[in-house]
Design a protein around this motif. Structure first.
Motif, short mmCIF file in Angstrom:
data_model
loop_
_atom_site.label_atom_id
_atom_site.label_comp_id
_atom_site.label_asym_id
_atom_site.label_seq_id
_atom_site.Cartn_x
_atom_site.Cartn_y
_atom_site.Cartn_z
N GLY A 429 5.83 3.70 -0.80
CA GLY A 429 4.58 4.28 -1.29
C GLY A 429 3.74 3.36 -2.14
N SER A 430 4.22 2.17 -2.44
CA SER A 430 3.46 1.24 -3.28
C SER A 430 2.55 0.36 -2.43
N ASP A 431 1.49 -0.14 -3.05
CA ASP A 431 0.65 -1.16 -2.43
C ASP A 431 1.03 -2.55 -2.93
N VAL A 432 1.45 -2.62 -4.19
CA VAL A 432 1.81 -3.88 -4.82
C VAL A 432 3.14 -3.70 -5.54
N TRP A 433 4.04 -4.66 -5.35
CA TRP A 433 5.36 -4.63 -6.00
C TRP A 433 5.38 -5.72 -7.07
N LEU A 434 5.42 -5.30 -8.33
CA LEU A 434 5.30 -6.22 -9.46
C LEU A 434 6.67 -6.69 -9.93
N ASN A 435 6.80 -8.00 -10.10
CA ASN A 435 8.06 -8.60 -10.55
C ASN A 435 7.72 -9.73 -11.53
#
Length: 552
Positions: A429-435
């Motif tokens: 469901g995410s557009d961007v995966w932040l790490n």
């Protein structure tokens, strides 16, 4: 039990080497709650790919009565760890019970089997001490994954390592290779040494995967306490020191595993380099190579999203992504009472919750964060999730502070219950995966791999697996790391600015103004992740690089 009863399938001839894979946690299915985070996600995907390839591999783990913990909320909406007994009718009671010496007691251990056909994984044996024959102290050994009591944690390693070795004898299985996934099962080596009598003979049969890229994070305890706990099986502490060439009062699990093993590996190319620098100055350690962690495509990837990416169908992809966002946002509304919009760029930060992973880096400059959250031209939604260790006061404070700071934002949400099911919802469901961990602290990290499989773009510091994948602006967005020479405080300040700059100048404009380019990034990311960072590659690589003949 016969091999047919254990496997239920014919193993492939190219994988005839018999491997026993020891891990403290396995994340095989949402319903089997015996994992905490990335280590379990990794081992679960390994078992799934081993099943798909029909490898001759057996998992050895622990049956945690209360799991890691159930993450819920207290009356004020803050995170609350609870411990609820778990029961699993799908496990097979093997009827095998045996004793393992722990301190002054012979602890009774029962073995259960997760059959391959249940969830599509290689066979997994799980050990439990929660038996009526044991006293309460002995029963509690397999109650909580990573119990905070030092003696209990030591006992857990004894049951996994020595108990796992004894179980294999009871099963009449003689592995060609014993694989320690992290150092928790290091007592296994003392059991093997009691059989083979020579260090070289043990080293021929043992391989080791290390996951912790800093000395302080590698578990160690006093030699004297370990001796009293029967950690060394039939050896005395002075014999252990002589055998392994170890000095001092502390026994380091990772160092001992490196001395007992014929081969070892880090879990990314960068981590392999870090591990060789960390341990290379010690005598008697084995070669440390690298095999980059990976995740199982069949378990993690949404089939419809995969089709849209393959055909480069932007409209179909956007439609399916909105469907997946809608499912995620139902959970957001259920937990927080906030209604998210499927048309708005949604960033997710979700993983095992530890301070070095910096869940709150976005908020480092509050004015910049406020500006980001109130940007009418490029609206944004952010979701956080993850499980801190229950006794990690600092990490728990960070988690709850994010809840406090974002409470009044209708476009921010913090979710609890971060397990396999929620993890899948977030990735799809995410557009961007932040790490954004501190550099060199993330040995591998794999959540971004499965995000990329599901059309979510990685926005990441170039740590762990990311350098092996990243083409900035083509398959991901890279946050420039600060110079190593800066203080931790100054690195956080600079990397916050770099993160905000990438978001404002690259990520948001690309999403809202250049959908075709966004789709091309998604397509390239998926193509670059599969098969290079899919666990079939990893399972094959372990057989060719780690499970082949080890010279004594």
């Amino acid at each position: 039990m016969t091999k047919n009863e254990i496997f239920g399938y014919n193993t492939a001839p190219e994988y005839e080497t018999v491997v026993a894979y020891f891990s403290m946690e396995f994340a095989v299915d949402q319903s089997l709650k015996i994992y905490s985070g990335g280590l379990g996600f990794l081992s679960g995907s390994h078992l799934r790919s081993a099943f798909e390839l029909k490898q001759n591999l057996i998992g050895i783990g622990m049956l945690w009565k209360y799991g890691y913990y159930d993450q819920v909320r207290n009356s004020e909406g803050k995170m609350l760890p609870t411990f609820v007994q778990k029961d699993y009718s799908f496990l097979t009671d093997t009827g095998i019970v045996f004793s393992v010496p722990v301190h002054d007691a012979n602890v009774q251990v029962k073995a259960y089997l997760l059959k391959p056909e249940t969830f599509g994984s290689a066979p997994l044996f799980l050990l439990s001490t929660d038996l009526a024959e044991n006293d309460e102290l002995s029963r509690s050994i397999t109650h909580r994954l990573y119990d905070p009591n030092e003696a209990t944690r030591i006992a857990q390693s004894i049951i996994l390592g020595i108990g796992g070795g004894l179980l294999l004898e009871k099963l009449n299985i003689t592995p060609d290779i014993y694989h320690m996934n992290e150092g928790h099962s290091v007592p296994l080596n003392f059991f093997l040494y009691s059989k083979f009598k020579k260090l070289d003979e043990t080293k021929k049969r043992v391989v080791f995967t290390t996951h912790t890229p800093e000395i302080a994070g590698n578990e160690e305890h006093d030699f004297d306490l370990l001796k009293k706990m029967s950690f060394f099986y039939h050896l005395q502490d002075h014999e252990v020191k002589f055998l392994l060439g170890m000095e001092g009062d502390k026994f380091n699990y990772t160092l001992a595993a490196l001395k007992f093993s014929g081969k070892a590996n880090g879990v990314s190319k960068l981590h392999g380099e870090v591990a060789r620098k960390m341990w290379g100055g010690y005598n008697g350690i084995c070669e440390i190579t690298s095999i980059t962690n990976a995740q199982n495509q069949h378990y993690w990837q949404d089939e419809e999203i995969a089709k849209c990416i393959k055909t480069n169908d932007l409209n179909a992809f956007q439609y399916r992504k909105k469907e997946m966002k809608s499912l995620l946002f139902e959970e957001v509304a259920n937990q927080t009472g906030k209604i998210f919009d499927e048309n708005v760029l949604t960033i997710v930060w979700a993983r095992r919750f530890a301070a070095y992973k910096r869940a709150d880096l976005l908020m480092r400059d509050w004015e910049s964060f406020m500006s980001l959250m109130n940007n009418a031209s490029f609206p944004i939604q952010i979701i956080w999730a993850g499980k801190p260790y229950p006794e990690d006061i600092g990490a728990n404070e960070i988690f709850n502070s994010i809840i406090d700071k974002t409470k009044e934002f209708s476009n921010c949400a913090v979710l609890v219950g971060y397990e396999l099911e929620l993890s899948a919802l977030l990735k799809k469901g995410s557009d961007v995966w932040l790490n954004n961990p501190r550099m060199y602290r993330e040995a591998s990290g794999t959540s971004g791999m499965t995000a990329a499989m599901n059309g979510s773009i990685n926005l990441s510091i170039p740590d762990g697996w990311i350098p092996e994948f990243a083409v900035d602006g083509e398959n991901c967005f890279i946050i420039d790391p600060a110079p190593d020479s800066l203080s931790e405080y100054d690195r956080d300040v600079l990397e916050n600015k770099n993160l905000m700059a990438v978001l404002e100048n690259k990520v948001l404009p690309a999403y809202y103004q250049h959908p075709e380019k966004w789709m091309q990034m998604i397509k390239k990311a998926a193509e670059d992740v599969i098969p290079a960072l899919e666990s079939t590659r990893m399972a094959k690589e372990y057989y060719t690089k780690m499970y082949d003949k080890i010279d004594g």
